[in-house]
Write a protein that holds these residues in place. Structure first.
Motif, PDB file in Angstrom:
ATOM      1  N   LEU A   1     -25.346  -9.598 -42.028  1.00 30.65           N
ATOM      2  CA  LEU A   1     -25.137 -10.543 -40.942  1.00 30.65           C
ATOM      3  C   LEU A   1     -24.014 -10.034 -40.243  1.00 30.65           C
ATOM      4  O   LEU A   1     -23.766 -10.119 -38.741  1.00 30.65           O
ATOM      5  CB  LEU A   1     -25.031 -12.126 -41.435  1.00 30.65           C
ATOM      6  CG  LEU A   1     -26.229 -12.796 -41.740  1.00 30.65           C
ATOM      7  CD1 LEU A   1     -25.939 -14.124 -42.453  1.00 30.65           C
ATOM      8  CD2 LEU A   1     -27.167 -12.648 -40.782  1.00 30.65           C
ATOM      9  N   ALA A   2     -22.966  -9.699 -40.851  1.00 30.62           N
ATOM     10  CA  ALA A   2     -21.587  -9.177 -40.241  1.00 30.62           C
ATOM     11  C   ALA A   2     -21.887  -7.886 -39.304  1.00 30.62           C
ATOM     12  O   ALA A   2     -21.478  -7.888 -38.012  1.00 30.62           O
ATOM     13  CB  ALA A   2     -20.394  -8.738 -41.213  1.00 30.62           C
ATOM     14  N   ASN A   3     -22.714  -7.031 -39.740  1.00 38.78           N
ATOM     15  CA  ASN A   3     -23.283  -5.971 -39.176  1.00 38.78           C
ATOM     16  C   ASN A   3     -24.083  -6.504 -37.728  1.00 38.78           C
ATOM     17  O   ASN A   3     -24.087  -5.812 -36.797  1.00 38.78           O
ATOM     18  CB  ASN A   3     -23.959  -4.863 -39.849  1.00 38.78           C
ATOM     19  CG  ASN A   3     -22.949  -4.234 -40.712  1.00 38.78           C
ATOM     20  OD1 ASN A   3     -22.162  -3.828 -40.250  1.00 38.78           O
ATOM     21  ND2 ASN A   3     -23.387  -3.647 -41.889  1.00 38.78           N
TER      22      ASN A   3
ATOM     23  N   GLY B   1     -22.082   2.508 -31.669  1.00 41.60           N
ATOM     24  CA  GLY B   1     -22.972   2.776 -30.406  1.00 41.60           C
ATOM     25  C   GLY B   1     -22.248   2.786 -29.106  1.00 41.60           C
ATOM     26  O   GLY B   1     -22.289   1.783 -28.509  1.00 41.60           O
ATOM     27  N   VAL B   2     -21.825   3.688 -28.741  1.00 39.63           N
ATOM     28  CA  VAL B   2     -20.830   4.062 -27.605  1.00 39.63           C
ATOM     29  C   VAL B   2     -21.522   5.427 -26.999  1.00 39.63           C
ATOM     30  O   VAL B   2     -22.160   6.227 -27.415  1.00 39.63           O
ATOM     31  CB  VAL B   2     -19.323   3.919 -27.901  1.00 39.63           C
ATOM     32  CG1 VAL B   2     -19.214   2.814 -28.709  1.00 39.63           C
ATOM     33  CG2 VAL B   2     -19.182   5.232 -28.775  1.00 39.63           C
TER      34      VAL B   2
ATOM     35  N   THR C   1     -19.907  -0.348 -37.408  1.00 35.14           N
ATOM     36  CA  THR C   1     -21.238  -0.522 -37.973  1.00 35.14           C
ATOM     37  C   THR C   1     -22.114   0.463 -37.160  1.00 35.14           C
ATOM     38  O   THR C   1     -22.004   0.677 -35.939  1.00 35.14           O
ATOM     39  CB  THR C   1     -21.550  -2.067 -37.257  1.00 35.14           C
ATOM     40  OG1 THR C   1     -21.009  -3.017 -37.955  1.00 35.14           O
ATOM     41  CG2 THR C   1     -23.014  -2.125 -37.424  1.00 35.14           C
ATOM     42  N   LYS C   2     -22.964   0.958 -37.746  1.00 34.31           N
ATOM     43  CA  LYS C   2     -23.930   2.180 -37.215  1.00 34.31           C
ATOM     44  C   LYS C   2     -24.582   1.422 -36.345  1.00 34.31           C
ATOM     45  O   LYS C   2     -25.376   0.214 -36.582  1.00 34.31           O
ATOM     46  CB  LYS C   2     -24.636   2.378 -38.391  1.00 34.31           C
ATOM     47  CG  LYS C   2     -25.492   3.722 -38.130  1.00 34.31           C
ATOM     48  CD  LYS C   2     -26.273   4.273 -39.436  1.00 34.31           C
ATOM     49  CE  LYS C   2     -26.762   5.760 -39.340  1.00 34.31           C
ATOM     50  NZ  LYS C   2     -27.335   6.214 -40.511  1.00 34.31           N
ATOM     51  N   TYR C   3     -24.793   1.855 -35.029  1.00 32.54           N
ATOM     52  CA  TYR C   3     -25.447   1.319 -33.854  1.00 32.54           C
ATOM     53  C   TYR C   3     -24.761  -0.317 -33.688  1.00 32.54           C
ATOM     54  O   TYR C   3     -25.595  -0.905 -33.190  1.00 32.54           O
ATOM     55  CB  TYR C   3     -26.715   1.163 -34.011  1.00 32.54           C
ATOM     56  CG  TYR C   3     -27.625   2.502 -34.565  1.00 32.54           C
ATOM     57  CD1 TYR C   3     -27.894   3.526 -33.786  1.00 32.54           C
ATOM     58  CD2 TYR C   3     -28.141   2.678 -35.774  1.00 32.54           C
ATOM     59  CE1 TYR C   3     -27.951   4.855 -34.012  1.00 32.54           C
ATOM     60  CE2 TYR C   3     -28.774   3.794 -36.287  1.00 32.54           C
ATOM     61  CZ  TYR C   3     -28.556   5.022 -35.476  1.00 32.54           C
ATOM     62  OH  TYR C   3     -29.075   6.337 -35.646  1.00 32.54           O
TER      63      TYR C   3
ATOM     64  N   MET D   1     -22.957  -4.389 -29.255  1.00 33.95           N
ATOM     65  CA  MET D   1     -23.473  -3.402 -28.573  1.00 33.95           C
ATOM     66  C   MET D   1     -24.670  -3.596 -27.630  1.00 33.95           C
ATOM     67  O   MET D   1     -24.491  -3.041 -26.525  1.00 33.95           O
ATOM     68  CB  MET D   1     -23.787  -2.580 -29.736  1.00 33.95           C
ATOM     69  CG  MET D   1     -24.211  -1.127 -29.110  1.00 33.95           C
ATOM     70  SD  MET D   1     -26.134  -1.059 -28.676  1.00 33.95           S
ATOM     71  CE  MET D   1     -26.873  -1.298 -30.513  1.00 33.95           C
ATOM     72  N   THR D   2     -25.470  -4.424 -28.080  1.00 39.35           N
ATOM     73  CA  THR D   2     -26.499  -4.837 -27.034  1.00 39.35           C
ATOM     74  C   THR D   2     -26.083  -5.362 -25.661  1.00 39.35           C
ATOM     75  O   THR D   2     -26.495  -4.848 -24.723  1.00 39.35           O
ATOM     76  CB  THR D   2     -27.390  -5.698 -27.645  1.00 39.35           C
ATOM     77  OG1 THR D   2     -28.179  -5.075 -28.843  1.00 39.35           O
ATOM     78  CG2 THR D   2     -28.587  -5.943 -26.554  1.00 39.35           C
TER      79      THR D   2
END
Length: 261
Positions: free
Chosen positions: A112-114, A157-158, A151-153, A121-122
């Motif tokens: 949930l943290a991720n 995610g940048v 966090t992956k993605y 990111m979205t």
């Protein structure tokens, strides 16, 4: 480190990159922490259009107030800066309900943290898409390439990473040079993904200076070379670095033999 020269170099790098990319500006998520404060100040100094987003999800009030104060500071200092608050708390709660969260699963809280990070990111990419902006990462060297504390993605995610070659201690040097508020400089580092006051050190088991030391000696030593706290920190770094290789290394690709094509 030649702090002012590094600041000027990053600003020039950002300007060169956006010119060659054909994009129109930058978007940065501002959390109230040191990394996002430094990155947002650097992109603001480019003179290009900048959108700063505050994206709380059940955020402690002190994190929210630091983020707002910093965004107001930049907006008042730079005419190219716009700010926006997008409260993702309800979105997160609705998604959590739809996921039928299993509280008995020991991985639930971390997952949930991720998820919080991926919602942010979205949101960043939504606004980047609206305005043809680049999403600026706020990860530093120890987080991105040492212990994989991202966090992956999510925050990983940048489009570009202006401070990913700087250690956390060096990020603090830039913050001091650029006049980042003392409240942000003195705040204990936190990823802000848990809705409480746990720090990065609480999660990692070591301070950033300790982890930077471990990163500097890791390639040429083994844990048996050290004792006491140094041995403990070295082993923490080694464990985290090994576990983070799926984040640090490029995504594995199954290469099909030519004779099968």
């Amino acid at each position: 480190m030649k702090t002012q020269e590094v600041i000027s170099y990053i600003i020039e790098w950002l300007n060169d990159y956006i010119k060659n990319s054909g994009m129109k500006g930058f978007v940065v998520g501002v959390s109230g922490g040191i990394d996002s404060a430094v990155v947002s100040t650097l992109v603001a100094a480019t003179g290009k259009p900048v959108l700063l987003l505050e994206m709380p999800i059940h955020q402690p009030i002190e994190q929210v107030s630091r983020a707002r104060e910093h965004m107001d500071f930049l907006k008042n200092k730079f005419s190219n800066v716009l700010t926006k608050r997008v409260d993702l708390t309800n979105s997160f709660d609705v998604l959590t309900e739809a996921l039928e969260v299993d509280e008995c699963n020991t991985n639930t809280n971390l997952s949930l943290a991720n998820t919080r990070s991926r919602l942010r990111m979205t949101t960043l990419y939504y606004y980047a898409g609206l305005y043809n902006f680049l999403v600026c990462g706020t990860g530093n060297k120890i987080e991105d390439f040492g212990v994989g504390f991202f966090t992956k993605y999510g925050d990983g995610g940048v489009d570009i990473s202006p401070i990913a070659d700087l250690l956390k201690s060096q990020v603090f040097e830039l913050a001091k040079e650029m006049g980042i508020s003392q409240e942000i400089q003195k705040a204990k580092p936190t990823d802000g993904l848990w809705g409480d006051d746990r720090s990065d050190e609480d999660q990692l088991g070591a301070t950033y200076p300790e982890l930077e030391w471990a990163m500097s000696v890791h390639k040429n030593h083994v844990s048996s070379d050290f004792s006491g706290r140094q041995k403990e920190v070295f082993e923490i770094y080694e464990r985290l670095n090994k576990a983070a290789q799926h984040k640090i290394k490029p995504i594995p690709i199954c290469i099909i033999p030519k004779e099968l094509m």
